[in-house]
Design an enzyme around this catalytic site. Structure first.
Site, PDB file in Angstrom:
ATOM      1  N   ASP A 233      54.489  53.320  18.587  1.00 38.59           N
ATOM      2  CA  ASP A 233      53.523  54.080  17.250  1.00 38.59           C
ATOM      3  C   ASP A 233      53.209  55.049  16.021  1.00 38.59           C
ATOM      4  O   ASP A 233      53.635  56.106  17.901  1.00 38.59           O
ATOM      5  CB  ASP A 233      51.948  53.218  16.226  1.00 38.59           C
ATOM      6  CG  ASP A 233      51.175  53.441  17.735  1.00 38.59           C
ATOM      7  OD1 ASP A 233      51.297  54.594  18.235  1.00 38.59           O
ATOM      8  OD2 ASP A 233      49.671  52.646  17.742  1.00 38.59           O
ATOM      9  N   ASP A 235      50.098  57.910  15.876  1.00 37.22           N
ATOM     10  CA  ASP A 235      48.268  57.767  15.490  1.00 37.22           C
ATOM     11  C   ASP A 235      47.933  59.044  14.744  1.00 37.22           C
ATOM     12  O   ASP A 235      48.451  60.172  15.746  1.00 37.22           O
ATOM     13  CB  ASP A 235      48.032  57.308  17.444  1.00 37.22           C
ATOM     14  CG  ASP A 235      47.996  56.534  17.832  1.00 37.22           C
ATOM     15  OD1 ASP A 235      47.840  55.703  18.021  1.00 37.22           O
ATOM     16  OD2 ASP A 235      48.761  56.693  18.878  1.00 37.22           O
ATOM     17  N   ASP A 320      48.735  54.702  12.797  1.00 35.13           N
ATOM     18  CA  ASP A 320      46.733  53.436  13.083  1.00 35.13           C
ATOM     19  C   ASP A 320      46.719  54.906  12.718  1.00 35.13           C
ATOM     20  O   ASP A 320      46.898  56.409  12.937  1.00 35.13           O
ATOM     21  CB  ASP A 320      46.858  54.183  14.991  1.00 35.13           C
ATOM     22  CG  ASP A 320      47.306  53.124  15.570  1.00 35.13           C
ATOM     23  OD1 ASP A 320      47.704  51.652  14.540  1.00 35.13           O
ATOM     24  OD2 ASP A 320      47.617  52.659  16.629  1.00 35.13           O
TER      25      ASP A 320
END
Ligand code: DCT
Ligand code: MG
Length: 396
Positions: A233, A235, A320
């Site tokens: 992902d 962040d 995120d």
């Protein structure tokens, strides 16, 4: 894992100093700093771990073992392997004989057995057994879905489900919204995020945030801040100097999915004792639609021209977003930069060696009963009496 030794780095500096003090230059041999295993700290926050891993063969094996224990909710054994992996990631040479790990912290019997097998056979039968284990294989597939953790996997496995195909075919399952999108964008999400994609998403996120908060700071954290070239992902940490007005940061169109977790932070609350506890920031586990111009091959476009309109020109990417109050920014940045193991050891070190409590919001001195303010990561390391470790040296 009992000994809190002085970090090796300190000894290296010491030796370099000795060299510099040599009177005649040509009598000094360019000596490679010798490595003293017993001086390696058991805490990864006292070691510098770059991405240059000489022992991938071993650390991959340990991470599989750790993951299997995590699936069995055996935290002690899981941590044992994660700590051992972290020590070997730091080692400045490849382990080729058992003597090479002599005196190192975190080398328990289970760990040594696997190292020995790999040295002798080139691979570990125990690790192979795990990789072939039905339960491990199912849990590995299940947990690769966004929104599915060990608990859900356990439930599905107990229902007799073994593969993701079986999960999707099982219409009686009640999936959460998160799991539904996890399955919907599964192929995109399991493929890794590249550095180029991280940069592209960074621009999109910054632009969106600055529309609402022109002065907001948007910082890339997580693995990409530590210099990783790929990730699962991306962040970001967002903070806004000045008056607080942090709601409604995230907007329409680009967001395929957004699960906003409202802030649960209570002022004056002491850092949590639970080392793996979630923090209380407002955050958003999102899936972003990143448009990517497709580079099509000639042959494809001629024969399938009709389908071109339906060709997917975007990729779903996990992002995120964490929103922190400005005064907690340094703590949030340190926590969200990771690695997870580095963060765990920072907290363990603070707790056991300094009688302080650290989390992603604050540092609390239990003896003095005060919160220690910090405006930068450097100040947090200083509060803890630790040498500063750069983000790219936190790949523990
Ligand atoms: N973190 C945290 N609290 C959480 C979750 C994560 O403090 N509840 C920290 C620890 C690591 C960091 O945030 C980033 O988490 P990940 O994205 O899971 O890890 P990563 O190092 O960025 O690795 P990946 O490349 O897999 O994303
Ligand atoms: Mg990440």
């Amino acid at each position: 894992c009992m000994e809190a030794g002085r970090p090796v780095e300190a000894e290296m500096k010491y030796r370099l100093l000795e060299q510099d003090e040599c009177p005649a230059v040509n009598t000094c041999e360019p000596e490679v700093p010798s490595f003293t295993a017993s001086r390696v700290s058991q805490y990864s926050c006292q070691r510098k771990t770059t991405l240059n891993n000489f022992n991938k063969k071993f650390t991959d094996a340990f991470e599989i073992m750790a993951e299997n224990y995590e699936f069995k909710e055996n935290e002690i054994f899981s941590l044992e392997f994660l700590r051992a992996a972290s020590v070997l990631k730091f080692l400045p040479f490849p382990v080729v004989r058992m003597k090479d790990i002599q005196g190192l912290p975190c080398m328990g019997d289970q760990v040594r057995d696997i190292i020995e097998e790999i040295i002798e056979e080139g691979e570990s039968s125990r690790v192979k057994d795990v990789l072939n284990d039905e339960r491990y294989k199912s849990f590995k597939q299940f947990t690769s879905v966004f929104g599915v953790g060990v608990k859900t996997s356990e439930k599905w496995y107990r229902m007799g489900l073994r593969t993701l195909e079986e999960v999707t075919a099982e219409k009686t399952l009640k999936l959460s919204k998160m799991q539904k999108v996890g399955l919907l964008y599964y192929e995109d999400l399991v493929s890794c995020v590249s550095e180029a994609e991280a940069d592209a998403v960074g621009l999109v996120v910054k632009k969106a945030v600055h529309t609402f908060l022109p002065d907001a700071l948007v910082t890339l954290t997580g693995g990409f801040r530590r210099g990783k070239k790929i990730g699962h992902d991306i962040d970001f940490l967002i903070t806004n100097p000045g008056p607080r007005e942090d709601d409604d940061l995230l907007h329409k169109g680009l967001l395929l999915y957004c699960d906003i977790i409202e802030s649960t932070f209570v002022k004056e609350q002491r850092p949590s004792r639970n080392i793996d506890a979630m923090d209380n920031f407002q955050k958003c586990f999102a899936i972003l639609k990143l448009y990517q111009p497709r580079v099509d091959s000639e042959s494809q476009s001629t024969s399938e021209e009709f389908d071109m309109a339906e060709v997917k020109d975007w990729k779903a990417i996990r992002v995120d977003l964490v929103i922190s109050p400005f005064e907690q920014y340094a703590y949030a940045l340190l926590g969200w930069t990771g690695s997870k193991q580095f963060g765990r050891d920072l907290r363990r070190y603070a707790n056991h060696e300094k009688k302080m409590m650290l989390d992603n919001h604050a540092l609390y001195d239990r003896r003095k009963r005060i919160f220690l303010k910090a405006g930068s990561e450097e100040e947090i390391f200083a509060h803890l009496g630790l040498d500063y470790v750069e983000p790219w040296e936190r790949n523990a």
